[in-house]
Design an enzyme around this catalytic site. Structure first.
Site, mmCIF file in Angstrom:
data_model
loop_
_atom_site.group_PDB
_atom_site.id
_atom_site.type_symbol
_atom_site.label_atom_id
_atom_site.label_comp_id
_atom_site.label_asym_id
_atom_site.label_seq_id
_atom_site.Cartn_x
_atom_site.Cartn_y
_atom_site.Cartn_z
ATOM 1 N N ASP A 5 0.828 -1.209 0.000
ATOM 2 C CA ASP A 5 0.000 0.000 0.000
ATOM 3 C C ASP A 5 0.863 1.259 0.000
ATOM 4 O OD1 ASP A 5 -2.212 -1.627 0.083
ATOM 5 O OD2 ASP A 5 -2.459 -1.495 2.243
ATOM 6 N N ARG A 65 6.527 -10.214 -5.523
ATOM 7 C CA ARG A 65 5.275 -10.492 -4.835
ATOM 8 C C ARG A 65 4.424 -9.234 -4.799
ATOM 9 N NH1 ARG A 65 7.435 -10.123 1.467
ATOM 10 N NH2 ARG A 65 6.293 -8.188 1.888
ATOM 11 N N GLU A 82 1.932 -6.183 -5.623
ATOM 12 C CA GLU A 82 1.564 -5.350 -6.766
ATOM 13 C C GLU A 82 2.708 -4.485 -7.280
ATOM 14 O OE1 GLU A 82 -1.500 -1.611 -7.558
ATOM 15 O OE2 GLU A 82 -2.194 -3.346 -6.423
#
Length: 383
Positions: free
Chosen positions: A27, A287, A289
């Site tokens: 994020d 791994r 995004e």
């Protein structure tokens, strides 16, 4: 196609980007890349985040205000009416991955706007920046409005903005200088010099990067890598722990040592340094995004470990990505083994074929406008 040039001064905006760190670094990694790209193009950005600790190594100086155009603010300040009253109002609100703006933040804007007698009382363009997927629903949902049904902003709308791999989506993050940086890294001696800075002597052995969770196929991968001189560059965090646990178990079991595989445990890398890692390697295990997108831009063979979901929704997401790549049976089988989606061992990897597949995808993706450019165009239309 290179990224569009920076916007004219008339197009420069003030952005509020919101990020809630749940686990891992995806994020904050994506949100920071967006903020940094916007600032490079002349925009001003406030990043509101509940846990900025990863920025200390991901983007050193970010929390101290040394990145021009970017201010990092604690999430709790978005509930402080006194603090908010002193801030200039933004032109754009971005909710990273569906994190919801605090009611206090929205209310402070709405009430201050009502009290302010100005010529321009346009509401900010409100964006829900979604997760990356190659699934068909992305094209159907990209750009759709979502009416706000309650709260101080009742009657407004936010818009879904989907990153993606096709022209009907929002594209992928790609800085305007990315290709030039990559070309400079490919100059003779640059890779060896960079590796030496990490304390790694390199004399032409195969290089493999490992950024993963805890794949059950890890031992099978390392056994394959031992077939020829290989240096495995293991990122800090869960990948490091997974390899250390495997090595400890092999010592207890009395497993024979690997002879051609040399393992290096890396320190935490900045985002730019992580790009260098991907450019340096002949195979990149990634791994989540952000690292997947960076591996595609690197144009090297890759193994993607998708973030697992309780309802196995990640299986369809993985297949959609493999379909987009036009992956052959070997690449597809390796991904399913790496992600534990099918009960089969890791097949013998054909890196030459994988390289061609990724290169074709990269060339196609480079023909699209990048995400920041498309987001700017979308906001200009909505303003």
């Amino acid at each position: 196609m290179q990224n569009a040039p920076p916007p004219s001064s008339a197009a420069l905006l003030l952005w509020d980007v919101f990020c809630r760190v749940i686990d891992n670094f995806g994020d904050i990694g994506v949100c920071w890349r967006l903020c940094a790209d916007l600032a490079t193009r002349g925009h001003t950005v406030r990043l509101w985040v509940n846990d900025a600790s990863a920025l200390q190594w991901m983007a050193p100086g970010a929390c101290q205000g040394t990145w021009p155009g970017i201010t990092v603010r604690p999430w709790e300040q978005s509930t402080d009416a006194a603090q908010l009253a002193r801030l200039p109002r933004a032109d754009v609100w971005v909710e990273g991955f569906g994190c919801e703006l605090t009611t206090e933040f929205i209310a402070a804007y709405v009430y201050s706007t009502k009290a302010r007698d100005t010529i321009d009382n346009r509401n900010p363009v409100w964006i829900n920046l979604e997760y990356l997927s190659a699934e068909a629903y992305v094209e159907r949902s990209h750009g759709l409005p979502s009416p706000v049904m309650h709260g101080p902003a009742k009657g407004w709308s936010k818009h879904f903005f989907y990153p993606g791999f096709t022209a009907a989506t929002g594209g992928l993050l790609r800085e305007s200088d990315l290709l030039a940086r990559q070309q400079a890294f490919d100059l003779p001696g640059a890779k060896a010099h960079w590796l030496q800075g990490l304390g790694i002597d390199w004399a032409g052995a195969r290089l493999v990067s490992l950024f993963c969770y805890e794949p059950t196929a890890l031992e099978g991968l390392l056994q394959q890598l031992d077939s020829e001189p290989t240096q495995l560059l293991v990122t800090d965090g869960r990948a490091n722990h997974a390899v250390q646990a495997l090595l400890a178990r092999r010592r207890v079991d009395g497993s024979p040592p690997w002879h051609k595989l040399q393992i290096h445990f890396l320190p935490r890398l900045t985002q730019h340094e992580y790009d260098h890692l991907l450019w340096a390697c002949d195979l990149n295990c990634v791994r989540g995004e952000d690292s997947l997108v960076r591996a595609l831009w690197a144009g090297k063979p890759l193994l993607w470990q998708i973030y697992p979901q309780d309802d196995d929704a990640h299986n369809a997401k993985l297949d959609a990505f493999l379909d987009l790549l036009a992956a052959d049976d070997n690449l597809r089988g390796a991904h399913h083994a790496w992600n534990d989606t099918r009960p089969a061992p890791l097949p013998l990897m054909n890196l030459n074929s994988w390289s061609q597949t990724v290169q074709l995808a990269r060339q196609r993706l480079l023909q699209m406008h990048d995400l920041t450019t498309q987001l700017g165009q979308f906001i200009a239309e909505k303003r």
